[in-house]
Scaffold this motif. Structure first.
Motif, PDB file in Angstrom:
ATOM      1  N   GLY A  67       0.787  -1.232   0.000  1.00  0.00           N
ATOM      2  CA  GLY A  67       0.000   0.000   0.000  1.00  0.00           C
ATOM      3  C   GLY A  67       0.820   1.284   0.000  1.00  0.00           C
ATOM      4  N   VAL A  68       2.144   1.188  -0.132  1.00  0.00           N
ATOM      5  CA  VAL A  68       2.962   2.407  -0.181  1.00  0.00           C
ATOM      6  C   VAL A  68       2.784   3.057  -1.559  1.00  0.00           C
ATOM      7  CG1 VAL A  68       5.330   3.308  -0.117  1.00  0.00           C
ATOM      8  CG2 VAL A  68       4.614   1.516   1.501  1.00  0.00           C
ATOM      9  N   ARG A  69       2.440   4.330  -1.560  1.00  0.00           N
ATOM     10  CA  ARG A  69       2.124   5.017  -2.825  1.00  0.00           C
ATOM     11  C   ARG A  69       3.006   6.245  -3.057  1.00  0.00           C
ATOM     12  NH1 ARG A  69       0.607   1.055  -3.721  1.00  0.00           N
ATOM     13  NH2 ARG A  69      -1.470   0.227  -4.109  1.00  0.00           N
ATOM     14  N   GLY A  70       4.008   6.442  -2.209  1.00  0.00           N
ATOM     15  CA  GLY A  70       4.898   7.582  -2.391  1.00  0.00           C
ATOM     16  C   GLY A  70       6.335   7.146  -2.194  1.00  0.00           C
ATOM     17  N   PHE A  71       7.248   7.775  -2.931  1.00  0.00           N
ATOM     18  CA  PHE A  71       8.650   7.381  -2.863  1.00  0.00           C
ATOM     19  C   PHE A  71       9.533   8.617  -2.829  1.00  0.00           C
ATOM     20  CE2 PHE A  71       6.317   3.831  -4.455  1.00  0.00           C
ATOM     21  CZ  PHE A  71       6.913   2.739  -3.835  1.00  0.00           C
ATOM     22  N   ASP A  72      10.522   8.580  -1.940  1.00  0.00           N
ATOM     23  CA  ASP A  72      11.542   9.617  -1.875  1.00  0.00           C
ATOM     24  C   ASP A  72      12.687   9.170  -2.780  1.00  0.00           C
ATOM     25  OD1 ASP A  72      13.524  11.489  -1.040  1.00  0.00           O
ATOM     26  OD2 ASP A  72      14.163  10.089   0.511  1.00  0.00           O
ATOM     27  N   TYR A  93      11.365  14.353  -5.002  1.00  0.00           N
ATOM     28  CA  TYR A  93      12.794  14.394  -5.381  1.00  0.00           C
ATOM     29  C   TYR A  93      13.516  15.204  -4.306  1.00  0.00           C
ATOM     30  CZ  TYR A  93      16.611  14.618  -8.900  1.00  0.00           C
ATOM     31  OH  TYR A  93      17.797  14.502  -9.593  1.00  0.00           O
ATOM     32  N   ASN A  94      13.936  14.494  -3.263  1.00  0.00           N
ATOM     33  CA  ASN A  94      14.429  15.203  -2.073  1.00  0.00           C
ATOM     34  C   ASN A  94      15.939  15.167  -1.917  1.00  0.00           C
ATOM     35  OD1 ASN A  94      11.995  16.204  -1.397  1.00  0.00           O
ATOM     36  ND2 ASN A  94      11.462  14.578   0.034  1.00  0.00           N
ATOM     37  N   ASN A  95      16.635  15.200  -3.018  1.00  0.00           N
ATOM     38  CA  ASN A  95      18.069  15.476  -2.986  1.00  0.00           C
ATOM     39  C   ASN A  95      18.200  16.955  -3.347  1.00  0.00           C
ATOM     40  OD1 ASN A  95      20.744  15.837  -3.605  1.00  0.00           O
ATOM     41  ND2 ASN A  95      20.957  13.968  -4.784  1.00  0.00           N
ATOM     42  N   PRO A  96      18.595  17.819  -2.401  1.00  0.00           N
ATOM     43  CA  PRO A  96      18.464  19.264  -2.646  1.00  0.00           C
ATOM     44  C   PRO A  96      19.482  19.854  -3.619  1.00  0.00           C
ATOM     45  CG  PRO A  96      19.410  18.870  -0.487  1.00  0.00           C
ATOM     46  CD  PRO A  96      19.061  17.520  -1.046  1.00  0.00           C
ATOM     47  N   VAL A  97      20.388  19.053  -4.127  1.00  0.00           N
ATOM     48  CA  VAL A  97      21.357  19.543  -5.118  1.00  0.00           C
ATOM     49  C   VAL A  97      21.240  18.674  -6.379  1.00  0.00           C
ATOM     50  CG1 VAL A  97      23.786  19.924  -5.638  1.00  0.00           C
ATOM     51  CG2 VAL A  97      22.921  20.412  -3.339  1.00  0.00           C
ATOM     52  N   ARG A  98      20.941  19.321  -7.506  1.00  0.00           N
ATOM     53  CA  ARG A  98      20.725  18.584  -8.758  1.00  0.00           C
ATOM     54  C   ARG A  98      21.321  19.372  -9.913  1.00  0.00           C
ATOM     55  NH1 ARG A  98      16.344  20.043  -6.107  1.00  0.00           N
ATOM     56  NH2 ARG A  98      15.062  18.500  -5.040  1.00  0.00           N
ATOM     57  N   SER A  99      21.795  18.670 -10.908  1.00  0.00           N
ATOM     58  CA  SER A  99      22.202  19.343 -12.148  1.00  0.00           C
ATOM     59  C   SER A  99      20.937  19.758 -12.902  1.00  0.00           C
ATOM     60  CB  SER A  99      23.038  18.402 -13.013  1.00  0.00           C
ATOM     61  OG  SER A  99      22.199  17.390 -13.553  1.00  0.00           O
ATOM     62  N   ARG A 100      21.115  20.654 -13.870  1.00  0.00           N
ATOM     63  CA  ARG A 100      19.945  21.064 -14.672  1.00  0.00           C
ATOM     64  C   ARG A 100      19.370  19.881 -15.445  1.00  0.00           C
ATOM     65  NH1 ARG A 100      20.030  26.868 -14.203  1.00  0.00           N
ATOM     66  NH2 ARG A 100      22.072  27.319 -13.303  1.00  0.00           N
ATOM     67  N   ALA A 101      20.232  18.985 -15.894  1.00  0.00           N
ATOM     68  CA  ALA A 101      19.757  17.796 -16.621  1.00  0.00           C
ATOM     69  C   ALA A 101      18.956  16.887 -15.683  1.00  0.00           C
ATOM     70  CB  ALA A 101      20.940  17.033 -17.216  1.00  0.00           C
ATOM     71  N   GLU A 102      19.392  16.787 -14.446  1.00  0.00           N
ATOM     72  CA  GLU A 102      18.645  15.961 -13.480  1.00  0.00           C
ATOM     73  C   GLU A 102      17.282  16.582 -13.178  1.00  0.00           C
ATOM     74  OE1 GLU A 102      22.588  14.047 -11.261  1.00  0.00           O
ATOM     75  OE2 GLU A 102      21.683  15.869 -10.461  1.00  0.00           O
ATOM     76  N   ILE A 103      17.232  17.905 -13.055  1.00  0.00           N
ATOM     77  CA  ILE A 103      15.935  18.568 -12.844  1.00  0.00           C
ATOM     78  C   ILE A 103      15.016  18.282 -14.025  1.00  0.00           C
ATOM     79  CG2 ILE A 103      14.757  20.798 -12.608  1.00  0.00           C
ATOM     80  CD1 ILE A 103      17.378  21.836 -11.230  1.00  0.00           C
ATOM     81  N   ALA A 104      15.556  18.388 -15.242  1.00  0.00           N
ATOM     82  CA  ALA A 104      14.741  18.134 -16.435  1.00  0.00           C
ATOM     83  C   ALA A 104      14.195  16.711 -16.425  1.00  0.00           C
ATOM     84  CB  ALA A 104      15.573  18.380 -17.696  1.00  0.00           C
ATOM     85  N   ALA A 105      15.016  15.759 -16.013  1.00  0.00           N
ATOM     86  CA  ALA A 105      14.552  14.363 -15.946  1.00  0.00           C
ATOM     87  C   ALA A 105      13.415  14.227 -14.944  1.00  0.00           C
ATOM     88  CB  ALA A 105      15.716  13.441 -15.572  1.00  0.00           C
TER      89      ALA A 105
END
Ligand SMILES: *Cc1c(COP(=O)(O)O)cnc(C)c1O
Length: 379
Positions: A67-72, A93-105
């Motif tokens: 029944g888990v419906r959310g993922f970190d 998406y709780n990794n507070p540092v991301r490349s722009r490509a990672e944000i786009a993904a």
């Protein structure tokens, strides 16, 4: 954790039949589903699973079945994994540092919630993330109570969190706060201190929080004796949130990793040698599935079986225990109490080994090949 060729009753049954040379991880899906359902029942809000603790397909699938419906998630690969196995799930998406490509993904995959702990990273999010999405400001406090400090890398100090939170709201995103009290945290006061600080940050920012994410950090059963009770921690979180926020109570979210998955796996290692009746050499160690013992300390729930499967019952004798590689840091911390009659070829079982074990194991020095088996129960 790979494909299970068959279902065994217990680890002992499999060990007797196979006397495996590689370390084996025994996974009990029912134990995982029980743990998940207990957290889903007890936590006063949305339960998400921190994928990094154990991203095995069987783990994610059993959590979804429970029944888990959310993922970190913390990377495009974790996002793709969740999308593949639980298509409708909410991804935070709780990794507070991301490349722009990672944000786009993340945007392309439909991530619904993002964390941030700096102005530079908020500007990057604002340029790419659709307006209205949830952005949770990650903050940190100098609080004790956990096995190790999660504030060393991520989290804004409270003053900085105030300006970040106000900026999130001004930019038209849904403002929330998030924190992580540190892993294997057994102190309800640690969560209460964070919840109080969250209410204070929101008040000073002049922002009404949509949600408060109280992190992971919930303890698993690492010490002998009864497993830690999670319900008092959940109750302390609910109570402190009601007291601190009153009518402006945000929805609560948690993201356990360890507490969800650790106790559904037992790791069986094998004694390769006992050198001159002193140091014990196992077939797994710090470069394998026991890596995190160097960071969070030795788990206490250890048992030793003879190759026949019979338990060793000798009095406890503290031993220096080395892993298999030629690196001298490949030693379990401190001395490990093993039965005095422990012998070469015995199996040394580490219970509660489902979190931060398989996922960080390496093949250094040619060791680290892990076998997997599914069991009905762990003992
Ligand atoms: C690692 C992590 C978790 C899970 O922590 P546990 O101590 O395993 O419960 C949760 N949230 C974030 C942001 C994390 O980085």
């Amino acid at each position: 954790m790979g494909l299970a060729k068959s279902l065994w009753t217990t680890p002992q049954e499999h060990l007797r039949a196979h006397t495996p040379q590689n370390p084996v991880l025994y996974f009990a899906p029912t134990a995982l589903q029980d743990a998940a359902q207990r957290i889903l029942r007890g936590f006063p809000g949305l339960v998400t699973y921190a994928v990094k603790a154990n991203p095995d397909d069987m783990v994610i699938e059993n959590l979804a079945a429970a029944g888990v419906r959310g993922f970190d998630v913390a990377s495009p690969a974790e996002i793709a994994l969740v999308r593949r196995l639980v298509p409708g799930a909410a991804m935070h998406y709780n990794n507070p540092v991301r490349s722009r490509a990672e944000i786009a993904a993340g945007v392309a995959a439909g991530v619904c919630s993002w964390s941030v702990d700096s102005h530079s990273e908020l500007a990057k999010l604002a340029a790419q993330v659709p307006g209205g999405a949830e952005i949770a400001v990650r903050f940190k406090l100098p609080v004790a109570g956990a096995a190790y400090d999660f504030g060393a890398k991520f989290g804004a100090a409270p003053e900085a969190a105030v300006t970040l939170l106000a900026e999130v709201a001004r930019l038209g995103f849904t403002p929330s706060l998030t924190f992580h009290p540190g892993t294997q945290c057994t102190e309800p006061t640690a969560w209460a201190a964070y919840v109080d600080a969250a209410a204070d940050i929101a008040r000073r920012a002049g922002v009404r929080l949509a949600r408060l994410n109280v992190g992971g950090g919930f303890p698993s059963h690492r010490r002998t004796g009864a497993p830690p009770a999670l319900e008092p921690l959940f109750e302390a979180i609910a109570q402190s949130a009601r007291a601190a926020f009153g009518a402006r109570m945000p929805a609560l979210v948690c993201e356990p990793g360890r507490a969800m998955v650790a106790d559904s796996v037992t790791l069986a290692t094998r004694v390769r040698a006992i050198r001159d009746d002193a140091a014990v050499f196992l077939n797994d160690g710090l470069y394998g599935a026991l890596a995190e013992s160097a960071l969070v300390g030795m788990p206490e729930r250890i048992s030793v079986l003879a190759p026949s499967g019979a338990p060793r019952r000798g009095p406890a004798r503290p031993r220096i225990v080395f892993g298999p590689t030629c690196d001298s840091v490949d030693r379990l911390p401190g001395e490990v109490a093993l039965p005095a009659d422990t012998a070469e070829e015995d199996f040394v079982l580490f219970h509660g080994a489902g979190a931060y074990s398989t996922v960080t194991a390496t093949r250094f020095n040619g060791f680290g090949a892990l076998d997997f088996a599914t069991v009905r129960r762990l003992a």
